[in-house]
Structure formats: C-alpha cells, structure tokens
Write a protein that holds these residues in place. Structure first.
Motif, PDB file in Angstrom:
ATOM      1  N   GLY A  89       6.803   2.630  -2.059  1.00 49.98           N
ATOM      2  CA  GLY A  89       6.514   2.121  -3.384  1.00 49.98           C
ATOM      3  C   GLY A  89       7.423   2.739  -4.430  1.00 49.98           C
ATOM      4  O   GLY A  89       8.450   3.339  -4.113  1.00 49.98           O
ATOM      5  N   SER A  90       7.029   2.608  -5.698  1.00 51.00           N
ATOM      6  CA  SER A  90       7.900   3.104  -6.761  1.00 51.00           C
ATOM      7  C   SER A  90       7.099   3.441  -8.006  1.00 51.00           C
ATOM      8  O   SER A  90       5.890   3.222  -8.064  1.00 51.00           O
ATOM      9  N   SER A  91       7.805   3.977  -9.000  1.00 51.38           N
ATOM     10  CA  SER A  91       7.251   4.283 -10.322  1.00 51.38           C
ATOM     11  C   SER A  91       6.093   5.263 -10.269  1.00 51.38           C
ATOM     12  O   SER A  91       4.978   4.976 -10.712  1.00 51.38           O
ATOM     13  N   PHE A  92       6.370   6.401  -9.743  1.00 48.93           N
ATOM     14  CA  PHE A  92       5.374   7.465  -9.707  1.00 48.93           C
ATOM     15  C   PHE A  92       5.605   8.385 -10.902  1.00 48.93           C
ATOM     16  O   PHE A  92       6.634   9.036 -11.003  1.00 48.93           O
ATOM     17  N   ASN A  93       4.621   8.451 -11.803  1.00 54.04           N
ATOM     18  CA  ASN A  93       4.761   9.280 -12.987  1.00 54.04           C
ATOM     19  C   ASN A  93       4.862  10.752 -12.618  1.00 54.04           C
ATOM     20  O   ASN A  93       5.643  11.505 -13.195  1.00 54.04           O
ATOM     21  N   VAL A  94       4.008  11.127 -11.678  1.00 52.95           N
ATOM     22  CA  VAL A  94       3.914  12.530 -11.283  1.00 52.95           C
ATOM     23  C   VAL A  94       3.912  12.611  -9.766  1.00 52.95           C
ATOM     24  O   VAL A  94       3.295  11.780  -9.089  1.00 52.95           O
TER      25      VAL A  94
ATOM     26  N   GLN B 292       0.842  -1.184   0.000  1.00 51.12           N
ATOM     27  CA  GLN B 292       0.000   0.000   0.000  1.00 51.12           C
ATOM     28  C   GLN B 292       0.886   1.246   0.000  1.00 51.12           C
ATOM     29  O   GLN B 292       1.816   1.337   0.776  1.00 51.12           O
ATOM     30  N   VAL B 293       0.577   2.168  -0.881  1.00 45.73           N
ATOM     31  CA  VAL B 293       1.371   3.384  -0.991  1.00 45.73           C
ATOM     32  C   VAL B 293       1.022   4.319   0.149  1.00 45.73           C
ATOM     33  O   VAL B 293      -0.150   4.564   0.449  1.00 45.73           O
ATOM     34  N   GLN B 294       2.055   4.837   0.782  1.00 46.44           N
ATOM     35  CA  GLN B 294       1.862   5.840   1.829  1.00 46.44           C
ATOM     36  C   GLN B 294       2.786   7.017   1.562  1.00 46.44           C
ATOM     37  O   GLN B 294       3.920   6.832   1.119  1.00 46.44           O
ATOM     38  N   LEU B 295       2.292   8.213   1.838  1.00 49.84           N
ATOM     39  CA  LEU B 295       3.072   9.427   1.659  1.00 49.84           C
ATOM     40  C   LEU B 295       3.258  10.098   3.014  1.00 49.84           C
ATOM     41  O   LEU B 295       2.288  10.300   3.743  1.00 49.84           O
ATOM     42  N   ALA B 296       4.505  10.419   3.328  1.00 52.33           N
ATOM     43  CA  ALA B 296       4.833  11.051   4.602  1.00 52.33           C
ATOM     44  C   ALA B 296       5.399  12.435   4.334  1.00 52.33           C
ATOM     45  O   ALA B 296       6.466  12.573   3.733  1.00 52.33           O
ATOM     46  N   GLU B 297       4.669  13.443   4.781  1.00 55.22           N
ATOM     47  CA  GLU B 297       5.077  14.835   4.566  1.00 55.22           C
ATOM     48  C   GLU B 297       5.828  15.363   5.777  1.00 55.22           C
ATOM     49  O   GLU B 297       5.591  14.945   6.914  1.00 55.22           O
ATOM     50  N   SER B 298       6.696  16.310   5.524  1.00 55.52           N
ATOM     51  CA  SER B 298       7.372  17.015   6.613  1.00 55.52           C
ATOM     52  C   SER B 298       7.637  18.448   6.163  1.00 55.52           C
ATOM     53  O   SER B 298       7.630  18.748   4.975  1.00 55.52           O
ATOM     54  N   GLY B 299       7.870  19.281   7.134  1.00 53.93           N
ATOM     55  CA  GLY B 299       8.087  20.695   6.841  1.00 53.93           C
ATOM     56  C   GLY B 299       6.839  21.490   7.162  1.00 53.93           C
ATOM     57  O   GLY B 299       5.948  21.038   7.862  1.00 53.93           O
ATOM     58  N   GLY B 300       6.745  22.662   6.610  1.00 53.24           N
ATOM     59  CA  GLY B 300       5.615  23.526   6.908  1.00 53.24           C
ATOM     60  C   GLY B 300       5.843  24.262   8.218  1.00 53.24           C
ATOM     61  O   GLY B 300       6.907  24.219   8.813  1.00 53.24           O
ATOM     62  N   GLY B 301       4.806  24.964   8.656  1.00 50.89           N
ATOM     63  CA  GLY B 301       4.889  25.711   9.894  1.00 50.89           C
ATOM     64  C   GLY B 301       4.445  27.145   9.703  1.00 50.89           C
ATOM     65  O   GLY B 301       3.646  27.457   8.815  1.00 50.89           O
ATOM     66  N   TRP B 302       5.017  28.009  10.520  1.00 52.65           N
ATOM     67  CA  TRP B 302       4.641  29.425  10.522  1.00 52.65           C
ATOM     68  C   TRP B 302       5.831  30.269  10.116  1.00 52.65           C
ATOM     69  O   TRP B 302       6.976  30.001  10.528  1.00 52.65           O
ATOM     70  N   VAL B 303       5.555  31.309   9.326  1.00 49.52           N
ATOM     71  CA  VAL B 303       6.614  32.209   8.902  1.00 49.52           C
ATOM     72  C   VAL B 303       6.014  33.571   8.614  1.00 49.52           C
ATOM     73  O   VAL B 303       4.823  33.673   8.299  1.00 49.52           O
ATOM     74  N   GLN B 304       6.813  34.588   8.735  1.00 49.80           N
ATOM     75  CA  GLN B 304       6.351  35.929   8.380  1.00 49.80           C
ATOM     76  C   GLN B 304       6.431  36.134   6.877  1.00 49.80           C
ATOM     77  O   GLN B 304       7.213  35.474   6.179  1.00 49.80           O
TER      78      GLN B 304
END
Length: 116
Positions: free
Chosen positions: A26-31, A1-13
């Motif tokens: 997983g693998s072979s992601f066209n986009v 099963q494909v899972q996506l783990a994001e990081s980053g973001g937050g608050w900024v001026q």
C-alpha cells in the motif's frame, strides 16, 4: 489490504547491534514505527517516524536506536546499537494511514533477545 512484513531481529550479546526492517504494502503512511512488548509488560512505543522524516524515540533508547524510512519503498528500519538485556522483547512494526480517522496496521512481530 495492507500487510506489513518484518525482518531482522534475533539473538545478540549485550553491547551488540541488530537491525530490523519492515515493508508495508500500500501507500501513504503518515507514520511508521516500532513498538515492543516484553513478557509481563505492556506494549511500549520504541520509535516512530513521520513521512516528513521527523522522528520520536522512547527515552530508554535515545542515543542507541535510529529509525529511518524509505517512502518510495514504504519501508521502515530500526538500527539498534549498544543493546541491553532490557531491550529483550517482541518488536512490532506499525504503519498508520489517515489523519482525521487514522488506522494502524501491525506486523506479526519479531523477537529480539539480548543476553548479558
């Protein structure tokens, strides 16, 4: 099963910078790419990048955001510079597999808040 783990973001001026990353199992992601959704607005495409490296940006972020990817790591990055309050939104990573019957997989989302 494909899972996506994001990081980053937050608050900024306003005028500041933030970076996002998203690693897909997983693998072979066209986009791979990023959408965002601000409160009360529809989800909109921010940028995407093909496995070939071809990129596509929303007009509102051209010249300020840069998308890149590491195919070996199935990871996509979004460098956001000169941020504006109107960039405030939940940012969602996605990855697409397949051509004839494409399927998109989505991350949980990461909040970006830009204060004026």
């Amino acid at each position: 099963q494909v899972q996506l783990a994001e990081s980053g973001g937050g608050w900024v001026q306003a005028g500041g910078s933030l970076s996002l990353s998203c690693a897909a199992s997983g693998s072979s992601f066209n986009v791979m790419g990023w959408y965002r959704q601000a409160p009360g607005k529809q989800r909109e495409l921010v940028a995407n990048i093909l496995s070939s490296g071809t990129t596509n940006y929303a007009d509102s972020v051209k010249g300020r955001f840069t998308i890149s990817r590491d195919n070996a790591k199935n990871t996509v990055y979004l460098q956001m510079n000169s941020l504006k309050p109107e960039d405030t939104a939940m940012y969602y990573c996605y990855a697409r597999q397949g051509i004839l019957a494409p399927r998109n997989y989505w991350g949980q989302g990461t909040q970006v808040t830009v204060s004026s």
